[in-house]
Write a protein that holds these residues in place. Structure first.
Motif, PDB file in Angstrom:
ATOM      1  N   TRP A  20       0.833  -1.207   0.000  1.00 58.68           N
ATOM      2  CA  TRP A  20       0.000   0.000   0.000  1.00 58.68           C
ATOM      3  C   TRP A  20       0.862   1.250   0.000  1.00 58.68           C
ATOM      4  O   TRP A  20       0.614   2.184  -0.756  1.00 58.68           O
ATOM      5  CB  TRP A  20      -0.935   0.012   1.203  1.00 58.68           C
ATOM      6  N   LEU A  21       1.884   1.261   0.865  1.00 54.02           N
ATOM      7  CA  LEU A  21       2.789   2.416   0.907  1.00 54.02           C
ATOM      8  C   LEU A  21       3.489   2.607  -0.436  1.00 54.02           C
ATOM      9  O   LEU A  21       3.618   3.731  -0.922  1.00 54.02           O
ATOM     10  CB  LEU A  21       3.844   2.229   2.004  1.00 54.02           C
ATOM     11  N   SER A  22       3.923   1.511  -1.034  1.00 57.62           N
ATOM     12  CA  SER A  22       4.685   1.604  -2.285  1.00 57.62           C
ATOM     13  C   SER A  22       3.856   2.136  -3.450  1.00 57.62           C
ATOM     14  O   SER A  22       4.408   2.701  -4.392  1.00 57.62           O
ATOM     15  CB  SER A  22       5.305   0.248  -2.646  1.00 57.62           C
ATOM     16  N   ILE A  23       2.532   1.975  -3.405  1.00 59.36           N
ATOM     17  CA  ILE A  23       1.706   2.482  -4.510  1.00 59.36           C
ATOM     18  C   ILE A  23       1.127   3.871  -4.209  1.00 59.36           C
ATOM     19  O   ILE A  23       0.329   4.391  -4.985  1.00 59.36           O
ATOM     20  CB  ILE A  23       0.567   1.503  -4.892  1.00 59.36           C
ATOM     21  N   GLY A  24       1.520   4.451  -3.077  1.00 61.16           N
ATOM     22  CA  GLY A  24       1.137   5.829  -2.802  1.00 61.16           C
ATOM     23  C   GLY A  24       0.070   6.043  -1.753  1.00 61.16           C
ATOM     24  O   GLY A  24      -0.312   7.188  -1.479  1.00 61.16           O
ATOM     25  N   ILE A  25      -0.436   4.978  -1.156  1.00 60.55           N
ATOM     26  CA  ILE A  25      -1.384   5.164  -0.049  1.00 60.55           C
ATOM     27  C   ILE A  25      -0.561   5.644   1.136  1.00 60.55           C
ATOM     28  O   ILE A  25       0.372   4.966   1.570  1.00 60.55           O
ATOM     29  CB  ILE A  25      -2.148   3.863   0.255  1.00 60.55           C
TER      30      ILE A  25
END
Length: 173
Positions: A20-25
């Protein structure tokens, strides 16, 4: 941009949180409701108190600093000690944001039916009001600013989309 994902503790896995963090969340909002096992069972939640606490550790280990937990107060089985324990746990984990809601009973729900048929105690509005005041005090004492009726944040961690709703600003959802 603030990109918030709403999730429940049973949705949280280590790899997923990192993905999630890696895709911008960059913000999570978690439907925890309580860190007390008896309360969670009464609410018929899918997660346990242990799982709720593990979920916080997973999120923090993945690198999320900006996340919120939902907390329910004023349930017929909750006492002030349980509420205080919930808030103390939140503060001890330095959770950035808390959305604290009084339990509401909606018609045509199982809880409404259980109260109506005396299978569950009713909600006491005076107790809820007292617990609302206690919630405000405990969170303020722990360094949270109350910036809306149900929302509390550490310095600089207000939810941008929550604030936008109240100001009538556009948002994607």
């Amino acid at each position: 941009a603030e990109i918030t994902l709403e999730a429940n503790p049973d949705d949280i896995k280590q790899k997923m949180a990192k993905d999630w963090l890696s895709i911008g969340i960059n913000r999570l909002s978690l439907g925890i409701q309580s860190f007390d096992e008896d309360e969670l069972k009464w609410m018929n939640r899918a997660h346990s108190a242990k799982h709720a606490k593990e979920c916080i550790d997973i999120i923090q280990d993945a690198g999320f600093e900006n996340f919120s937990v939902d907390l329910i107060f004023g349930g017929p089985l909750q006492n002030n000690e349980t509420l205080e324990n919930n808030i103390n746990y939140i503060a001890s984990k330095n959770i950035a944001h808390v959305s604290a809601y009084a339990l509401t009973v909606e018609e045509k729900t199982p809880l409404h039916h259980y109260i109506k048929t005396k299978k569950s105690p009713s909600v006491n509005s005076e107790k809820q009001a007292a617990q609302f005041l206690l919630t405000m005090k405990l969170l303020a004492d722990a360094g949270y600013e109350q910036y809306e009726i149900s929302n509390y944040a550490k310095n600089g961690m207000r939810s941008r989309h929550n604030s936008s709703y109240w100001q009538g600003k556009p948002y994607y959802g």
